[in-house]
Enzyme design. Sequence first.
Site, PDB file in Angstrom:
ATOM      1  N   ASN A 242       1.340   9.211 -13.235  1.00 14.30           N
ATOM      2  CA  ASN A 242       0.598   9.016 -11.906  1.00 14.30           C
ATOM      3  C   ASN A 242      -0.822   9.039 -12.106  1.00 14.30           C
ATOM      4  OD1 ASN A 242       1.785   9.145  -9.211  1.00 14.30           O
ATOM      5  ND2 ASN A 242       0.275  10.886  -8.799  1.00 14.30           N
TER       6      ASN A 242
ATOM      7  N   ASN B 123      11.124   5.092  -1.936  1.00 16.20           N
ATOM      8  CA  ASN B 123      10.615   3.840  -1.457  1.00 16.20           C
ATOM      9  C   ASN B 123      11.584   3.011  -0.690  1.00 16.20           C
ATOM     10  OD1 ASN B 123       8.282   4.366  -2.691  1.00 16.20           O
ATOM     11  ND2 ASN B 123       8.606   2.997  -4.533  1.00 16.20           N
ATOM     12  N   ILE B 124      11.178   2.456   0.302  1.00 13.37           N
ATOM     13  CA  ILE B 124      11.981   1.707   1.269  1.00 13.37           C
ATOM     14  C   ILE B 124      11.757   0.279   1.054  1.00 13.37           C
ATOM     15  CG2 ILE B 124      12.153   3.439   2.872  1.00 13.37           C
ATOM     16  CD1 ILE B 124       9.730   2.099   4.398  1.00 13.37           C
ATOM     17  N   ASP B 125      11.094  -0.249  -0.211  1.00 19.42           N
ATOM     18  CA  ASP B 125      10.934  -1.779  -0.490  1.00 19.42           C
ATOM     19  C   ASP B 125      11.782  -2.325  -1.169  1.00 19.42           C
ATOM     20  OD1 ASP B 125      10.426  -0.595  -3.028  1.00 19.42           O
ATOM     21  OD2 ASP B 125       8.238  -0.496  -2.780  1.00 19.42           O
TER      22      ASP B 125
ATOM     23  N   CYS C  31      18.937  -2.580  21.404  1.00 17.67           N
ATOM     24  CA  CYS C  31      20.686  -2.554  21.439  1.00 17.67           C
ATOM     25  C   CYS C  31      21.468  -3.644  22.368  1.00 17.67           C
ATOM     26  CB  CYS C  31      21.169  -1.106  21.714  1.00 17.67           C
ATOM     27  SG  CYS C  31      22.869  -0.846  21.573  1.00 17.67           S
TER      28      CYS C  31
ATOM     29  N   HIS D  78      14.902   8.137   1.140  1.00 16.21           N
ATOM     30  CA  HIS D  78      14.443   7.898   2.735  1.00 16.21           C
ATOM     31  C   HIS D  78      15.147   6.600   3.170  1.00 16.21           C
ATOM     32  CE1 HIS D  78      10.823  10.632   1.235  1.00 16.21           C
ATOM     33  NE2 HIS D  78      11.951  11.343   1.482  1.00 16.21           N
TER      34      HIS D  78
ATOM     35  N   CYS E  89       0.753   3.566 -13.574  1.00 13.63           N
ATOM     36  CA  CYS E  89       2.062   3.627 -14.184  1.00 13.63           C
ATOM     37  C   CYS E  89       2.261   2.266 -15.071  1.00 13.63           C
ATOM     38  CB  CYS E  89       3.192   4.002 -12.903  1.00 13.63           C
ATOM     39  SG  CYS E  89       3.017   3.006 -11.612  1.00 13.63           S
TER      40      CYS E  89
ATOM     41  N   PRO F 289       0.790  -0.994   0.149  1.00 11.68           N
ATOM     42  CA  PRO F 289      -0.157  -0.092  -0.051  1.00 11.68           C
ATOM     43  C   PRO F 289       0.839   1.279   0.027  1.00 11.68           C
ATOM     44  CG  PRO F 289      -0.113  -1.176   2.332  1.00 11.68           C
ATOM     45  CD  PRO F 289       0.745  -2.033   1.273  1.00 11.68           C
ATOM     46  N   ASP F 290       0.292   2.228  -0.759  1.00 15.88           N
ATOM     47  CA  ASP F 290       1.005   3.759  -0.670  1.00 15.88           C
ATOM     48  C   ASP F 290       0.602   4.419   0.755  1.00 15.88           C
ATOM     49  OD1 ASP F 290      -1.476   4.716  -1.139  1.00 15.88           O
ATOM     50  OD2 ASP F 290      -0.861   5.403  -3.264  1.00 15.88           O
ATOM     51  N   PHE F 291       0.838   5.542   0.861  1.00 18.18           N
ATOM     52  CA  PHE F 291       0.653   6.394   2.166  1.00 18.18           C
ATOM     53  C   PHE F 291      -0.926   6.886   1.976  1.00 18.18           C
ATOM     54  CE2 PHE F 291       4.909   7.422   4.167  1.00 18.18           C
ATOM     55  CZ  PHE F 291       4.888   6.258   4.734  1.00 18.18           C
ATOM     56  N   ARG F 292      -1.138   7.507   0.703  1.00 17.49           N
ATOM     57  CA  ARG F 292      -1.984   8.623   0.679  1.00 17.49           C
ATOM     58  C   ARG F 292      -3.329   8.360  -0.173  1.00 17.49           C
ATOM     59  NH1 ARG F 292       2.785  10.962   1.336  1.00 17.49           N
ATOM     60  NH2 ARG F 292       2.864  12.205   2.989  1.00 17.49           N
TER      61      ARG F 292
ATOM     62  N   GLY G  46       4.359   7.777  -9.677  1.00 14.23           N
ATOM     63  CA  GLY G  46       3.733   7.157  -8.554  1.00 14.23           C
ATOM     64  C   GLY G  46       4.102   7.994  -7.144  1.00 14.23           C
ATOM     65  N   THR G  47       4.050   9.113  -7.117  1.00 15.78           N
ATOM     66  CA  THR G  47       4.519   9.984  -6.008  1.00 15.78           C
ATOM     67  C   THR G  47       3.322  11.254  -5.972  1.00 15.78           C
ATOM     68  OG1 THR G  47       6.142  11.283  -4.698  1.00 15.78           O
ATOM     69  CG2 THR G  47       6.276  11.193  -7.161  1.00 15.78           C
ATOM     70  N   SER G  48       2.958  11.406  -4.636  1.00 15.71           N
ATOM     71  CA  SER G  48       2.103  12.580  -4.280  1.00 15.71           C
ATOM     72  C   SER G  48       3.074  13.984  -4.718  1.00 15.71           C
ATOM     73  CB  SER G  48       1.471  12.523  -3.041  1.00 15.71           C
ATOM     74  OG  SER G  48       2.347  12.370  -1.905  1.00 15.71           O
TER      75      SER G  48
HETATM   76  P1  CNA Z   1       2.045   8.977  -1.465  1.00 17.40           P
HETATM   77  O1  CNA Z   1       2.119  10.210  -0.874  1.00 17.40           O
HETATM   78  O2  CNA Z   1       1.322   7.776  -0.980  1.00 17.40           O
HETATM   79  O3  CNA Z   1       1.796   9.148  -2.886  1.00 17.40           O
HETATM   80  C1  CNA Z   1       1.638   7.837  -3.898  1.00 17.40           C
HETATM   81  C2  CNA Z   1       1.090   8.508  -5.187  1.00 17.40           C
HETATM   82  O4  CNA Z   1       1.051   7.465  -6.140  1.00 17.40           O
HETATM   83  C3  CNA Z   1      -0.411   9.013  -5.293  1.00 17.40           C
HETATM   84  O5  CNA Z   1      -0.288  10.193  -5.864  1.00 17.40           O
HETATM   85  C4  CNA Z   1      -1.371   7.989  -5.924  1.00 17.40           C
HETATM   86  O6  CNA Z   1      -2.249   8.546  -6.610  1.00 17.40           O
HETATM   87  C5  CNA Z   1      -0.198   7.328  -7.032  1.00 17.40           C
HETATM   88  N1  CNA Z   1      -0.454   6.091  -7.084  1.00 17.40           N
HETATM   89  C6  CNA Z   1      -0.799   5.129  -6.768  1.00 17.40           C
HETATM   90  N2  CNA Z   1      -0.936   3.927  -7.095  1.00 17.40           N
HETATM   91  C7  CNA Z   1      -0.666   4.236  -8.369  1.00 17.40           C
HETATM   92  C8  CNA Z   1      -0.491   3.485  -9.673  1.00 17.40           C
HETATM   93  N3  CNA Z   1      -0.779   2.117  -9.824  1.00 17.40           N
HETATM   94  N4  CNA Z   1       0.181   4.174 -10.757  1.00 17.40           N
HETATM   95  C9  CNA Z   1       0.346   5.365 -10.868  1.00 17.40           C
HETATM   96  N5  CNA Z   1       0.114   6.225  -9.637  1.00 17.40           N
HETATM   97  C10 CNA Z   1      -0.094   5.697  -8.454  1.00 17.40           C
HETATM   98  O7  CNA Z   1       3.576   8.309  -1.587  1.00 17.40           O
HETATM   99  P2  CNA Z   1       4.751   9.089  -1.807  1.00 17.40           P
HETATM  100  O8  CNA Z   1       6.071   7.928  -2.227  1.00 17.40           O
HETATM  101  O9  CNA Z   1       4.740  10.194  -2.714  1.00 17.40           O
HETATM  102  O10 CNA Z   1       5.131   9.361  -0.365  1.00 17.40           O
HETATM  103  C11 CNA Z   1       6.629   9.562   0.034  1.00 17.40           C
HETATM  104  C12 CNA Z   1       6.750   8.392   1.215  1.00 17.40           C
HETATM  105  C13 CNA Z   1       5.916   7.197   0.901  1.00 17.40           C
HETATM  106  C14 CNA Z   1       8.018   8.165   1.159  1.00 17.40           C
HETATM  107  O11 CNA Z   1       8.774   8.524   2.417  1.00 17.40           O
HETATM  108  C15 CNA Z   1       7.984   6.567   1.370  1.00 17.40           C
HETATM  109  O12 CNA Z   1       8.894   6.017   2.244  1.00 17.40           O
HETATM  110  C16 CNA Z   1       6.836   6.001   1.898  1.00 17.40           C
HETATM  111  N6  CNA Z   1       6.296   4.820   1.370  1.00 17.40           N
HETATM  112  C17 CNA Z   1       7.123   3.990   0.763  1.00 17.40           C
HETATM  113  C18 CNA Z   1       6.331   2.828   0.403  1.00 17.40           C
HETATM  114  C19 CNA Z   1       7.227   1.619  -0.345  1.00 17.40           C
HETATM  115  O13 CNA Z   1       8.465   1.654  -0.042  1.00 17.40           O
HETATM  116  N7  CNA Z   1       6.761   0.815  -1.305  1.00 17.40           N
HETATM  117  C20 CNA Z   1       5.133   2.399   0.630  1.00 17.40           C
HETATM  118  C21 CNA Z   1       4.203   3.369   1.489  1.00 17.40           C
HETATM  119  C22 CNA Z   1       4.721   4.581   1.650  1.00 17.40           C
END
Ligand code: CNA
Length: 278
Positions: A234, A119-121, A170, A138, A254, A45-48, A209-211
């Site tokens: 996005n 991403n941290i994955d 630790c 990050h 994407c 899952p993403d964050f937002r 794929g980032t907000s």
């Molecule tokens: P975010 O804020 O959750 O934004 C994600 C964006 O991607 C949004 O604009 C969505 O609409 C868009 N989106 C979601 N799915 C798709 C798709 N299939 N195709 C295209 N666009 C899509 O996440 P950000 O990365 O912008 O925020 C930064 C944080 C989230 C970072 O510090 C990460 O470490 C952190 N994060 C990472 C992971 C991971 O490692 N996979 C998961 C969740 C959060």
Amino acid sequence: RSHNSKPKVLSQKDIPGLAKYIKSNDCKNIVLMIGAGVSTSAGIPDFRSPETGLYSNLARLNLPHPEAVFEIGFFRRNPVPFYTLAHELYPGKFRPTPTHSFIRLLSEKSLLHTCFTQNIDTLERRAGVPGDKIIEAHGSFATQRCIDCKRSFDDAKMKEHILAKKIARCERCNGYVKPDIVFFGEQLPDNFLSSISNMLEADLLIIMGTSLTVQPFASLADMVKDTCPRVLINIDRVGNLGSMPDDVVLLGKCDEIVRDLCKELGWEEDLDRLWSET
Ligand code: CNA
């Protein structure tokens, strides 16, 4: 400024125009900025995103506010929510997506300059993108240390703890151990800071794929040269993408857009081959 203004560098602001530019001699260095949206189709899952995002699902962790899971002050008092999340996101459980394979493909075509990821994955690495092209802005789960005395903690032991949802402590001072993931208010890794100038070398910037809401990462998008087209791939429009003459905004998933672009480039078989290898 208008989204409809005429492009200066690209012939057209769409996938064919982009493909033509990528194949031209003017496009030698592609820089990427990516976020959680490139990994959602892997099941992370993403964050937002409303409903499916982590922030809307953190309620069960009893946080004062969702961001607290990444706040060092909160972690110090209660590391359980972070460890719960770490257990869910822990690398190794997920397969890279076609979008990750596209990044590898850019590298195989000698076009990838730098992939800045939030991403941290670690799925970029898992997809075979060379480590020296990736900036994990990050941090990642690759290393970890005590939040008090900063002594590093063994990788294998950390993995055991996270998989068993046990809090690692630790061995010297009994402080809590945290993966080297950047929390709110913490400085970004040295290799991020020293690579910011890579933005100036970009002939094309692809943001996927980032907000674009987390700073300072988001501000990289404004650091490219005037002659560098910027592409947003996005689900929704973010940041100020669309405001410059050579901005291309491609809204949708994407994996699908990247495939359409690869088709236009004649790279679809390459993409499928790389993805089937992951
Ligand atoms: P975010 O804020 O959750 O934004 C994600 C964006 O991607 C949004 O604009 C969505 O609409 C868009 N989106 C979601 N799915 C798709 C798709 N299939 N195709 C295209 N666009 C899509 O996440 P950000 O990365 O912008 O925020 C930064 C944080 C989230 C970072 O510090 C990460 O470490 C952190 N994060 C990472 C992971 C991971 O490692 N996979 C998961 C969740 C959060």
